[in-house]
Design an enzyme around this catalytic site. Sequence first.
Site, PDB file in Angstrom:
ATOM      1  N   LYS A   1       2.215  11.875  -4.783  1.00  0.00           N
ATOM      2  CA  LYS A   1       2.338  10.386  -5.043  1.00  0.00           C
ATOM      3  C   LYS A   1       2.138  10.345  -6.417  1.00  0.00           C
ATOM      4  CE  LYS A   1       0.277   6.313  -3.706  1.00  0.00           C
ATOM      5  NZ  LYS A   1      -0.672   4.508  -2.675  1.00  0.00           N
TER       6      LYS A   1
ATOM      7  N   SER B   1       0.473   1.676   0.357  1.00  0.00           N
ATOM      8  CA  SER B   1       1.492   1.835  -1.015  1.00  0.00           C
ATOM      9  C   SER B   1       2.061   3.530  -0.261  1.00  0.00           C
ATOM     10  CB  SER B   1       0.762   1.537  -2.257  1.00  0.00           C
ATOM     11  OG  SER B   1      -0.053   3.211  -2.551  1.00  0.00           O
TER      12      SER B   1
ATOM     13  N   SER C   1      -3.520   2.572   2.534  1.00  0.00           N
ATOM     14  CA  SER C   1      -2.680   2.775   1.715  1.00  0.00           C
ATOM     15  C   SER C   1      -1.962   4.288   2.519  1.00  0.00           C
ATOM     16  CB  SER C   1      -1.890   2.859  -0.027  1.00  0.00           C
ATOM     17  OG  SER C   1      -2.203   1.426  -0.976  1.00  0.00           O
TER      18      SER C   1
END
Length: 725
Positions: A331, A405, A429
């Site tokens: 990420k 996210s 997330s």
Amino acid sequence: MAPRHPQLTLPNARPYAFQFPLATTALIIIDIQRDFVDPGGFGSIQCGNDEIFSQARAIVPNVRKVLDVFRSAGSHVIHTREGHQPDLADLPASKKFRQVSAPNGHHAMGIGDQGPMGRLLVRGEWGHDIIDELTPCPGETIIDKPGKGSFWGTNIHRILLSRGITHILFTGVTTECCVTSTLRECSDRGYQCCILDDCTQGFDAQQVTTSLDIVCGQDGLFGFVGTSSDFFAAVNESQIEATPPSTPPLLSGDGLPPIDELLALYKKGVTSPAEVVNSVFDRIEKYKSIDPAVWIHLEPREKVLQAAEKLAARYSGKPLPPLFGVPFSVKDTIDVNGITTTAACPQYAYTAIFHAPAVQHVLDAGGIFIGKANLDQLATGLSGCRSPYGITHSVFSEKHISGGSSSGSAVSVGAKLISFGLATDTAGSGRVPAAFNGIVGFKPTKGTVSAKGLVPACRTLDTITVVSPSIPDARKVWQIIAQHDRDDPFSKLPHTLVTWKTDFRGPRMGGFTFGIPPPSALDECTPKYQDLFARAVQVLRSAGGRLVEIDYTTFEVAGDLLYEGALLHERMTCIGLDFLRNRLEELHPVIKALFGGALANPPSAYDVFRDQALQIQLTRKAQQAFDTLRGGVDVLVVPTTTQHPTVEQMVADPLRLNSKLGTFTHYANVVDMCGVNVPAGMYADEEGIKLPFGITVLGGSGFDAKVLDIAAVAEEAFQEAFAKD
């Protein structure tokens, strides 16, 4: 129902046949160090008789054969070494002086004294190391213990728990001392233990015999005593009866094989890391036409091929590390040395100057870095619709959101582009996008994976997570990245984490207790999600779960703290107040609205202290809910989220829908829980589009291994239920 993991049997074990599943059995090799089996070490001094002492080394060939079986099966191996710090700070005076002080004894030298192989029983000395014949392979655990037993001053119990171990085979020296001391400690903690009597030896024949008799006496007071010949026969029989596994085609429609299967292909020479890399990049290129917003940065194919070839050369002819040649994504809030970290906010971007420890651990284990994945800007949101680098969508539908996210991370795994992803989870997330893409999203206990090199969303809550296709793969990666970082001020000291007694039957046969939200909380879900969750509860009950009523109020109140209290302002402080004030107009409109409103209404000091006190109180109550010694449950099971909106719906109503999506995720880090999303079914929406549904198995702080044990049972049970549909 037949057990998923077949049992092996040592029929001639004492006091009766010893049964064990190899999949959850560990081999522990106790203290076969130069100091204990080679002349001139502490063991020869301890023994005082060269003829008797030489018998200790005679067990090594048998131990090596057992070790080879465990290695070929991919089972768990733990080596122990007794020894002390060079300054002897961990050496009790009683241990140092007791034997050398015996008036008529033969111990002329003691621990720390200079011997032919260095200082006796001191870490880092030649004599302290394990003998060459049993040199640990990459991925095998080494426990450096300062005592006779293996639990004082070590984390062996948490290591056994983290690997889901239920049974242990013991080998090593000396039988009368360190071997049986450790076995008795394991027995107290619930493990089913067996010593292989031709794989252990001591320095007093009568004490060896007596020690083994004590272990299995009184109908198995501490455990069992068996032989390696029975072990080999059981293994051979199981191999004859087993159906040889078919070799899956590399990067078929089902994507890459599971990590252990990919490692098996490498070991057999069926494929190479370079071939896998080319297949991965071919698949990524094809997927760009379906969803071009998955990646913020992709490494050049040639650079990754060079890394793969270098990795293959490094381990040519050698044992492979546990993630050898396994491709992974990161990420884009997690630092990779030399690559820009954007947090999906170009104004915030910087070039990383080191690998985040979690990334470094994966690379050290042989992982192959592919690229940085997209996310909701500044890791804020559960939608996947808040990035200037494009909106990702669910791998099941271009109309439906990917979740955030960690949107790109979940899609990179859900689309079977790579084997696993390193993501994050502050408020859901990692779990919500996992649910929307039909994969596993595991959020460890905060502070157990280093947060260095992570762009903070909320430092006291941030957690690096693993997204993967299955529980076993998530568990394997977690075991590698969950290493204590002394330089991370938010990390938990390992000895402060909970441990618990294990049940050698496993949670499916031994059972487990779980709580669920009350109907009033489940009313936040759509009717379809409520039906799917009710069915999931029934599946869990059929798989050994016992539903127990709990007080859910604590979790609801904690969920409200995240965005309605001072914690939102902590998030803003972590991002940087000056940055937000000066660059607010340049942010994504939804992020701008969220932080702009908060900037205009700052909390008072009184509000902050009130919320801090409330968070502490709620955390204590939440942890009490998982105290099974005082009426608590093993886990809490919830729908991961409440519904699966379309991109259009999310864009039209971003803040309200985001709040609803976090109904069952927002509180986890607030009250220090761990949790994992498990795919739990499929359904068709109003337009007939098939979408995944997920549940989250939640546990208290440090209960990661228990959560994964129960989640593995759930995963198998849901797969069985799907097969019947």
